[in-house]
Design a protein around this motif. Structure first.
Motif, PDB file in Angstrom:
ATOM      1  N   ALA A 102      65.350  74.323  69.017  1.00  0.00           N
ATOM      2  CA  ALA A 102      65.459  74.732  67.615  1.00  0.00           C
ATOM      3  C   ALA A 102      66.894  75.155  67.290  1.00  0.00           C
ATOM      4  CB  ALA A 102      64.477  75.865  67.330  1.00  0.00           C
ATOM      5  N   MET A 103      67.496  75.921  68.171  1.00  0.00           N
ATOM      6  CA  MET A 103      68.872  76.380  67.945  1.00  0.00           C
ATOM      7  C   MET A 103      69.832  75.191  67.898  1.00  0.00           C
ATOM      8  SD  MET A 103      71.021  78.926  67.623  1.00  0.00           S
ATOM      9  CE  MET A 103      72.788  79.143  67.760  1.00  0.00           C
ATOM     10  N   ALA A 104      69.701  74.275  68.851  1.00  0.00           N
ATOM     11  CA  ALA A 104      70.618  73.136  68.921  1.00  0.00           C
ATOM     12  C   ALA A 104      70.486  72.237  67.698  1.00  0.00           C
ATOM     13  CB  ALA A 104      70.356  72.337  70.198  1.00  0.00           C
ATOM     14  N   ARG A 105      69.251  71.949  67.301  1.00  0.00           N
ATOM     15  CA  ARG A 105      69.049  71.016  66.187  1.00  0.00           C
ATOM     16  C   ARG A 105      69.381  71.646  64.842  1.00  0.00           C
ATOM     17  NH1 ARG A 105      69.601  66.323  66.916  1.00  0.00           N
ATOM     18  NH2 ARG A 105      67.783  65.364  65.937  1.00  0.00           N
ATOM     19  N   PHE A 106      69.034  72.929  64.654  1.00  0.00           N
ATOM     20  CA  PHE A 106      69.369  73.585  63.388  1.00  0.00           C
ATOM     21  C   PHE A 106      70.879  73.703  63.204  1.00  0.00           C
ATOM     22  CE2 PHE A 106      65.001  75.725  63.292  1.00  0.00           C
ATOM     23  CZ  PHE A 106      64.547  74.867  62.311  1.00  0.00           C
ATOM     24  N   SER A 107      71.610  73.914  64.306  1.00  0.00           N
ATOM     25  CA  SER A 107      73.069  74.009  64.194  1.00  0.00           C
ATOM     26  C   SER A 107      73.674  72.673  63.776  1.00  0.00           C
ATOM     27  CB  SER A 107      73.675  74.468  65.527  1.00  0.00           C
ATOM     28  OG  SER A 107      73.441  73.522  66.551  1.00  0.00           O
ATOM     29  N   GLU A 108      72.955  71.559  64.010  1.00  0.00           N
ATOM     30  CA  GLU A 108      73.400  70.249  63.541  1.00  0.00           C
ATOM     31  C   GLU A 108      72.936  69.977  62.110  1.00  0.00           C
ATOM     32  OE1 GLU A 108      72.038  67.196  66.139  1.00  0.00           O
ATOM     33  OE2 GLU A 108      72.878  68.114  67.949  1.00  0.00           O
ATOM     34  N   TRP A 109      71.692  70.338  61.816  1.00  0.00           N
ATOM     35  CA  TRP A 109      71.096  69.965  60.529  1.00  0.00           C
ATOM     36  C   TRP A 109      71.587  70.829  59.372  1.00  0.00           C
ATOM     37  CZ3 TRP A 109      65.484  69.841  62.850  1.00  0.00           C
ATOM     38  CH2 TRP A 109      65.347  68.692  63.638  1.00  0.00           C
ATOM     39  N   LEU A 110      71.684  72.142  59.587  1.00  0.00           N
ATOM     40  CA  LEU A 110      71.977  73.045  58.469  1.00  0.00           C
ATOM     41  C   LEU A 110      73.317  72.752  57.785  1.00  0.00           C
ATOM     42  CD1 LEU A 110      70.586  76.451  59.811  1.00  0.00           C
ATOM     43  CD2 LEU A 110      69.593  74.946  58.075  1.00  0.00           C
ATOM     44  N   PRO A 111      74.412  72.478  58.523  1.00  0.00           N
ATOM     45  CA  PRO A 111      75.658  72.139  57.819  1.00  0.00           C
ATOM     46  C   PRO A 111      75.519  70.914  56.922  1.00  0.00           C
ATOM     47  CG  PRO A 111      76.115  72.695  60.107  1.00  0.00           C
ATOM     48  CD  PRO A 111      74.622  72.586  59.982  1.00  0.00           C
ATOM     49  N   ARG A 112      74.748  69.906  57.373  1.00  0.00           N
ATOM     50  CA  ARG A 112      74.557  68.708  56.538  1.00  0.00           C
ATOM     51  C   ARG A 112      73.683  69.008  55.333  1.00  0.00           C
ATOM     52  NH1 ARG A 112      73.590  65.840  61.582  1.00  0.00           N
ATOM     53  NH2 ARG A 112      71.380  65.636  61.000  1.00  0.00           N
ATOM     54  N   TRP A 113      72.645  69.810  55.540  1.00  0.00           N
ATOM     55  CA  TRP A 113      71.741  70.114  54.435  1.00  0.00           C
ATOM     56  C   TRP A 113      72.402  70.992  53.381  1.00  0.00           C
ATOM     57  CZ3 TRP A 113      66.948  71.679  57.867  1.00  0.00           C
ATOM     58  CH2 TRP A 113      66.428  70.537  58.476  1.00  0.00           C
ATOM     59  N   LEU A 114      73.193  71.974  53.837  1.00  0.00           N
ATOM     60  CA  LEU A 114      73.751  72.965  52.925  1.00  0.00           C
ATOM     61  C   LEU A 114      75.202  72.679  52.544  1.00  0.00           C
ATOM     62  CD1 LEU A 114      72.223  76.186  54.541  1.00  0.00           C
ATOM     63  CD2 LEU A 114      71.310  74.804  52.664  1.00  0.00           C
TER      64      LEU A 114
END
Length: 309
Positions: free
Chosen positions: A49-61
């Protein structure tokens, strides 16, 4: 002498990392009286969860700050672990109140397999990395005292400091707070705790949430060192001897047990390994745990169980 101190210090740092995972086992056992085989899966799931959110959140936000991405990813992963804790209580534990320990043990095995499969479905099965800014380059200290100095991993030192801080907080939590004492009462006797008004379901949610946060911290540190992959769940097996040695009911015991095993592994592999062909580091912890079980089944710091008839 310098090489011995370097090996000894490396063992201490490795032991602190084992202890981070062992803490999760101890927390669940103290609150429910069951050995949680899902702890390794929780570490893996939290790291994913930590690894994937650190990738996804910058793109989403739409932001580029690495520090902000890691902070938001940690909060999001923590929220995921809290949600899992609530679901575990709501869907599993609530229906197993006052059941035999073996029944709860099998339930945690089911939770472990579910988290393994669900994590792969949601986050993928590739190897991911976690970069939280931990320094990778070692330092050479005490060069004026020892020939060549002592090689020290800054990453391991920071991990050890985090683990020590968690232990201090958890010890205070269990000893000084009303919720901590209630959790200890629940572990001693579910029915007696309920009879004096302790809400068993809420206590289990709390302790699984705390264990989830511990799993998240352990997953971030181990994921930063080794990468996030599904073999990370097997790291929990390295913590089993730590729990046995320190005692299933002792938070400080998890740390001290980890230090003993970490130092023992490193020293035995370096000094005894060449005499027997190596490989001691693989089985040393399990043999030490077995010897402790034969002499003191509750572990070095565990509470002695006395059954009165």
């Amino acid at each position: 002498m310098g090489f011995f101190i370097e090996t000894f210090f490396g063992g201490l740092m490795a032991g602190m990392l084992y202890s981070l995972i062992a803490l999760g086992f101890v927390l669940i056992f103290k609150a429910s009286g069951v050995f949680n085989f899902a702890q390794g899966a929780m570490v893996l799931f939290a790291a994913l969860a930590m690894a994937r959110f650190s990738e996804w959140l910058p793109r989403w936000l739409g932001f580029e700050s690495v520090i902000l991405a890691n902070l938001m990813a940690f909060v999001a992963a923590g929220a995921v672990m809290f949600t899992i804790a609530w679901l575990v209580e709501r869907l599993v534990l609530r229906h197993l109140v006052n059941q035999e320990g073996a029944t709860l043990l099998m339930a945690t095995l089911g939770i472990a397999y579910f988290l393994d499969g669900f994590g792969q479905t949601v986050f993928g099965s590739d190897i991911y990395k976690i970069d939280v800014g931990l320094p990778k380059d070692p330092i050479i200290a005490f060069q004026s005292t020892f020939d060549g100095g002592i090689l020290i991993s800054k990453e391991d030192v920071i991990a050890a400091m985090v683990a020590a801080g968690l232990v201090a907080l958890l010890t205070l939590f269990f000893q000084k707070t009303g919720t901590g004492r209630a959790l200890r009462a629940v572990a001693d006797d579910h029915q007696a705790a309920q009879s004096i008004g302790i809400p068993l379901n809420r206590m289990w949610v709390i302790v699984w949430c705390v264990a989830g946060v511990v799993a998240l911290v352990a997953g971030v540190i181990w994921g930063s060192k080794l990468g996030v992959q599904f073999s990370l769940a097997t790291v929990a097996l390295r913590a089993l001897p730590v729990v046995i040695l320190g005692g299933l009911t002792s938070v400080p015991g998890a740390i001290i047990g980890g230090l003993i095993i970490g130092v023992g592994e490193k020293l035995s592999e370096v000094y005894l390994g060449p005499l027997v062909g190596g490989g001691i580091e693989i089985w040393f912890a399990y043999m030490l745990a077995l010897m402790v079980l034969l002499v003191r089944p509750q572990g070095l710091f565990g509470e002695k169980i006395i059954d009165r008839v």
